[in-house]
Design a protein around this motif. Structure first.
Motif, PDB file in Angstrom:
ATOM      1  N   ALA A 291       4.620   5.868  -5.598  1.00  0.00           N
ATOM      2  CA  ALA A 291       3.506   6.171  -6.829  1.00  0.00           C
ATOM      3  C   ALA A 291       3.427   7.108  -7.214  1.00  0.00           C
ATOM      4  O   ALA A 291       3.656   7.926  -8.355  1.00  0.00           O
ATOM      5  CB  ALA A 291       3.386   3.913  -7.381  1.00  0.00           C
ATOM      6  N   GLU A 292       1.847   7.067  -6.078  1.00  0.00           N
ATOM      7  CA  GLU A 292       0.983   7.674  -6.692  1.00  0.00           C
ATOM      8  C   GLU A 292       1.424   9.415  -6.422  1.00  0.00           C
ATOM      9  O   GLU A 292       1.401  10.509  -7.085  1.00  0.00           O
ATOM     10  CB  GLU A 292       0.092   8.142  -5.886  1.00  0.00           C
ATOM     11  CG  GLU A 292      -0.895   7.097  -6.332  1.00  0.00           C
ATOM     12  CD  GLU A 292      -2.906   7.350  -5.456  1.00  0.00           C
ATOM     13  OE1 GLU A 292      -2.991   8.263  -5.045  1.00  0.00           O
ATOM     14  OE2 GLU A 292      -2.935   5.753  -4.789  1.00  0.00           O
ATOM     15  N   LEU A 293       1.923   9.744  -5.381  1.00  0.00           N
ATOM     16  CA  LEU A 293       2.935  10.454  -4.836  1.00  0.00           C
ATOM     17  C   LEU A 293       3.969  11.309  -5.988  1.00  0.00           C
ATOM     18  O   LEU A 293       3.718  12.305  -6.264  1.00  0.00           O
ATOM     19  CB  LEU A 293       3.147  10.755  -3.126  1.00  0.00           C
ATOM     20  CG  LEU A 293       2.575  10.642  -2.012  1.00  0.00           C
ATOM     21  CD1 LEU A 293       3.289  10.839  -0.987  1.00  0.00           C
ATOM     22  CD2 LEU A 293       1.645  12.200  -2.337  1.00  0.00           C
ATOM     23  N   VAL A 294       4.351  10.657  -6.445  1.00  0.00           N
ATOM     24  CA  VAL A 294       6.294  10.679  -7.490  1.00  0.00           C
ATOM     25  C   VAL A 294       5.431  11.332  -8.763  1.00  0.00           C
ATOM     26  O   VAL A 294       5.962  12.845  -9.404  1.00  0.00           O
ATOM     27  CB  VAL A 294       6.781   9.104  -7.918  1.00  0.00           C
ATOM     28  CG1 VAL A 294       6.949  10.147  -9.150  1.00  0.00           C
ATOM     29  CG2 VAL A 294       7.833   9.293  -6.598  1.00  0.00           C
ATOM     30  N   LYS A 295       3.729  10.711  -9.258  1.00  0.00           N
ATOM     31  CA  LYS A 295       2.567  11.435 -10.178  1.00  0.00           C
ATOM     32  C   LYS A 295       2.706  12.633 -10.016  1.00  0.00           C
ATOM     33  O   LYS A 295       2.843  13.207 -10.751  1.00  0.00           O
ATOM     34  CB  LYS A 295       2.075  10.381 -10.540  1.00  0.00           C
ATOM     35  CG  LYS A 295       2.579   8.818 -11.000  1.00  0.00           C
ATOM     36  CD  LYS A 295       1.084   8.143 -11.155  1.00  0.00           C
ATOM     37  CE  LYS A 295       1.333   6.745 -12.015  1.00  0.00           C
ATOM     38  NZ  LYS A 295       0.155   5.967 -12.475  1.00  0.00           N
ATOM     39  N   ASP A 296       2.402  12.798  -8.714  1.00  0.00           N
ATOM     40  CA  ASP A 296       1.271  14.016  -8.471  1.00  0.00           C
ATOM     41  C   ASP A 296       2.987  15.071  -8.079  1.00  0.00           C
ATOM     42  O   ASP A 296       2.604  16.152  -8.624  1.00  0.00           O
ATOM     43  CB  ASP A 296       0.797  13.927  -7.144  1.00  0.00           C
ATOM     44  CG  ASP A 296      -0.200  12.994  -6.889  1.00  0.00           C
ATOM     45  OD1 ASP A 296      -0.961  13.114  -8.075  1.00  0.00           O
ATOM     46  OD2 ASP A 296      -0.496  13.459  -5.874  1.00  0.00           O
TER      47      ASP A 296
ATOM     48  N   LEU B  69       3.520  18.367 -10.496  1.00  0.00           N
ATOM     49  CA  LEU B  69       3.157  19.617 -10.436  1.00  0.00           C
ATOM     50  C   LEU B  69       4.373  20.313 -10.430  1.00  0.00           C
ATOM     51  O   LEU B  69       4.376  21.911 -10.718  1.00  0.00           O
ATOM     52  CB  LEU B  69       3.744  19.662  -8.476  1.00  0.00           C
ATOM     53  CG  LEU B  69       1.757  19.051  -7.634  1.00  0.00           C
ATOM     54  CD1 LEU B  69       1.985  19.439  -5.904  1.00  0.00           C
ATOM     55  CD2 LEU B  69       0.499  20.210  -7.648  1.00  0.00           C
ATOM     56  N   GLN B  70       5.546  19.883 -10.773  1.00  0.00           N
ATOM     57  CA  GLN B  70       6.542  19.868 -11.595  1.00  0.00           C
ATOM     58  C   GLN B  70       6.476  20.931 -12.281  1.00  0.00           C
ATOM     59  O   GLN B  70       6.797  21.833 -13.157  1.00  0.00           O
ATOM     60  CB  GLN B  70       7.298  19.286 -11.800  1.00  0.00           C
ATOM     61  CG  GLN B  70       8.416  19.016 -10.069  1.00  0.00           C
ATOM     62  CD  GLN B  70       9.244  17.877  -9.921  1.00  0.00           C
ATOM     63  OE1 GLN B  70       9.873  17.204 -11.012  1.00  0.00           O
ATOM     64  NE2 GLN B  70      10.129  18.152  -8.582  1.00  0.00           N
ATOM     65  N   GLY B  71       5.784  19.757 -13.439  1.00  0.00           N
ATOM     66  CA  GLY B  71       5.109  20.314 -14.853  1.00  0.00           C
ATOM     67  C   GLY B  71       4.522  21.443 -15.219  1.00  0.00           C
ATOM     68  O   GLY B  71       4.919  22.765 -15.834  1.00  0.00           O
ATOM     69  N   LEU B  72       3.486  21.360 -13.384  1.00  0.00           N
ATOM     70  CA  LEU B  72       2.912  22.966 -13.499  1.00  0.00           C
ATOM     71  C   LEU B  72       3.734  24.175 -12.757  1.00  0.00           C
ATOM     72  O   LEU B  72       3.532  25.002 -13.425  1.00  0.00           O
ATOM     73  CB  LEU B  72       1.692  22.531 -13.031  1.00  0.00           C
ATOM     74  CG  LEU B  72       0.885  22.143 -12.585  1.00  0.00           C
ATOM     75  CD1 LEU B  72      -0.570  21.520 -11.829  1.00  0.00           C
ATOM     76  CD2 LEU B  72       0.053  22.560 -13.810  1.00  0.00           C
ATOM     77  N   ALA B  73       4.534  23.763 -12.029  1.00  0.00           N
ATOM     78  CA  ALA B  73       5.650  24.774 -12.078  1.00  0.00           C
ATOM     79  C   ALA B  73       6.074  24.955 -13.258  1.00  0.00           C
ATOM     80  O   ALA B  73       6.336  26.583 -13.607  1.00  0.00           O
ATOM     81  CB  ALA B  73       6.299  24.395 -10.710  1.00  0.00           C
ATOM     82  N   GLU B  74       6.690  24.212 -13.755  1.00  0.00           N
ATOM     83  CA  GLU B  74       8.026  24.965 -14.727  1.00  0.00           C
ATOM     84  C   GLU B  74       6.560  26.280 -16.166  1.00  0.00           C
ATOM     85  O   GLU B  74       7.145  26.843 -16.230  1.00  0.00           O
ATOM     86  CB  GLU B  74       8.238  23.403 -16.278  1.00  0.00           C
ATOM     87  CG  GLU B  74       9.183  23.072 -15.110  1.00  0.00           C
ATOM     88  CD  GLU B  74      10.830  24.609 -15.320  1.00  0.00           C
ATOM     89  OE1 GLU B  74      10.567  24.509 -15.677  1.00  0.00           O
ATOM     90  OE2 GLU B  74      11.342  23.870 -14.066  1.00  0.00           O
TER      91      GLU B  74
ATOM     92  N   LYS C 247       0.775  -0.481   0.057  1.00  0.00           N
ATOM     93  CA  LYS C 247       0.020   0.036  -0.193  1.00  0.00           C
ATOM     94  C   LYS C 247       1.176   1.131   0.145  1.00  0.00           C
ATOM     95  O   LYS C 247       0.433   2.205  -0.177  1.00  0.00           O
ATOM     96  CB  LYS C 247      -1.195  -0.264   1.460  1.00  0.00           C
ATOM     97  CG  LYS C 247      -2.036  -0.741   1.075  1.00  0.00           C
ATOM     98  CD  LYS C 247      -2.745  -0.831   2.239  1.00  0.00           C
ATOM     99  CE  LYS C 247      -3.961  -1.985   2.266  1.00  0.00           C
ATOM    100  NZ  LYS C 247      -4.388  -2.165   3.876  1.00  0.00           N
ATOM    101  N   CYS C 248       1.748   1.270   0.909  1.00  0.00           N
ATOM    102  CA  CYS C 248       3.256   2.545   0.708  1.00  0.00           C
ATOM    103  C   CYS C 248       3.526   2.448  -0.326  1.00  0.00           C
ATOM    104  O   CYS C 248       3.725   3.526  -1.288  1.00  0.00           O
ATOM    105  CB  CYS C 248       4.424   2.105   1.814  1.00  0.00           C
ATOM    106  SG  CYS C 248       3.142   2.536   3.798  1.00  0.00           S
ATOM    107  N   GLN C 249       3.720   1.242  -1.252  1.00  0.00           N
ATOM    108  CA  GLN C 249       4.908   1.771  -2.278  1.00  0.00           C
ATOM    109  C   GLN C 249       3.921   1.987  -3.514  1.00  0.00           C
ATOM    110  O   GLN C 249       3.904   2.893  -4.142  1.00  0.00           O
ATOM    111  CB  GLN C 249       5.257   0.655  -2.568  1.00  0.00           C
ATOM    112  CG  GLN C 249       6.247  -0.265  -2.248  1.00  0.00           C
ATOM    113  CD  GLN C 249       7.058  -1.168  -2.430  1.00  0.00           C
ATOM    114  OE1 GLN C 249       6.053  -2.404  -2.468  1.00  0.00           O
ATOM    115  NE2 GLN C 249       8.045  -1.989  -2.406  1.00  0.00           N
ATOM    116  N   GLY C 250       2.179   1.935  -3.380  1.00  0.00           N
ATOM    117  CA  GLY C 250       1.339   2.425  -4.245  1.00  0.00           C
ATOM    118  C   GLY C 250       1.061   3.899  -3.804  1.00  0.00           C
ATOM    119  O   GLY C 250       0.954   4.628  -4.563  1.00  0.00           O
TER     120      GLY C 250
END
Length: 126
Positions: A91-96, A100-105, A85-88
């Motif tokens: 993975a979600e947090l990495v996507k987020d 967010l990095q894309g939005l910041a750029e 569950k934590c690994q899932g």
């Protein structure tokens, strides 16, 4: 063997007594051997009882260990589920984060464009 009076009287008394003494000695030796065997049998039975008690103790200890093993396996499975569950979630947090990095750029780029446009308009107004 039994002797009758006729054998003793008719034969040699000394030989008969010597024969009886030999047989008595032989019977005494057999009795001693049987007594030793009985003592050993009693010792073996006592040792057998002791081994049975120890076997029962070990069997009980084994059952306890098997129960503990089952508990540990269950806990391990719970931990593995939790880890999955934590690994899932990671993975979600990495996507987020990537999103967010894309939005910041994009925001930086938009700010940069906005500032350029602002400068251009300011120059135009001057």
């Amino acid at each position: 063997a039994s002797y009758n009076i006729g054998e003793i009287v008719g034969g040699n008394v000394v030989e008969t007594v010597a024969s009886i003494c030999e047989r008595l000695s032989s019977v005494e030796e057999e009795c001693n051997a049987l007594a030793q065997s009985e003592k050993k049998a009693v010792q073996y039975l006592a040792e057998l009882d002791s081994l049975r008690v120890r076997f029962d103790e070990l069997e009980s200890e084994l059952q306890g260990c098997l129960g503990e093993k089952e508990k540990l396996i269950s806990k391990l499975e719970e931990r593995e589920d939790s880890l999955n569950k934590c690994q899932g979630k990671i993975a979600e947090l990495v996507k987020d984060r990537n999103s967010l990095q894309g939005l910041a750029e994009n925001a930086k780029h938009s700010v940069s464009e906005f500032q350029s446009e602002k400068r251009r308009q300011m120059q135009f107004l001057e």
